[in-house]
Design a protein around this motif. Structure first.
Motif, PDB file in Angstrom:
ATOM      1  N   GLY A 188      33.235  90.003 -84.347  1.00  0.00           N
ATOM      2  CA  GLY A 188      34.021  90.791 -85.200  1.00  0.00           C
ATOM      3  C   GLY A 188      35.498  90.755 -85.385  1.00  0.00           C
ATOM      4  N   GLN A 218      40.181  90.144 -83.762  1.00  0.00           N
ATOM      5  CA  GLN A 218      38.168  90.208 -83.576  1.00  0.00           C
ATOM      6  C   GLN A 218      39.076  90.202 -81.805  1.00  0.00           C
ATOM      7  N   ASN A 251      33.817  85.702 -88.585  1.00  0.00           N
ATOM      8  CA  ASN A 251      32.814  87.427 -88.579  1.00  0.00           C
ATOM      9  C   ASN A 251      31.508  86.663 -88.567  1.00  0.00           C
TER      10      ASN A 251
END
Length: 123
Positions: free
Chosen positions: A28, A76, A118
């Protein structure tokens, strides 16, 4: 073989692939990061966009040695998304953001070396 309990030292006991598959690790993007001065140990509150299926989830991360909240947005990270939520002070941590210890035992975040969508699951 010794069972690893504290994240330091020896190798953990052998598990089956089915055991590993139960841990849902996703990627994510951090969309917000705020200092968490109320935490017992220095921490940062994170909001992580884990894609359409999972959405945005919160995490409390003890990553203040190497990271500043202002520089985390857009990074991320890998996170376990299927642990039960955990109350950290007045903050509900919904996912466990993953990291490795550096030489001094401080957390270095697990990241992808190239941009990925994601919500992608680790395999």
């Amino acid at each position: 073989m010794a069972v690893q309990q504290d994240g330091k030292g020896g190798v953990s006991a052998e598990i089956s692939f089915e055991d590993f598959a139960k841990v849902d690790v996703r990627v994510g993007t951090i969309i917000d990061a705020q200092p968490f001065p109320e935490a017992r140990r220095p921490a940062i509150k994170l909001w992580v966009d884990l894609g359409e299926e999972i959405g945005v989830k919160k995490s409390s991360a003890q990553i203040t040695v190497h990271y500043d909240p202002g520089h985390l947005v857009g990074k991320q990270v890998a996170a376990v998304v299927n642990f039960p939520p955990r109350q950290i002070g007045k903050f509900m941590s919904e996912v466990l953001v993953l990291g490795f210890p550096d030489a001094e035992g401080e957390v270095v975040l697990v990241t992808a070396d190239q941009p990925v969508p994601n919500g992608g699951r680790l395999y």
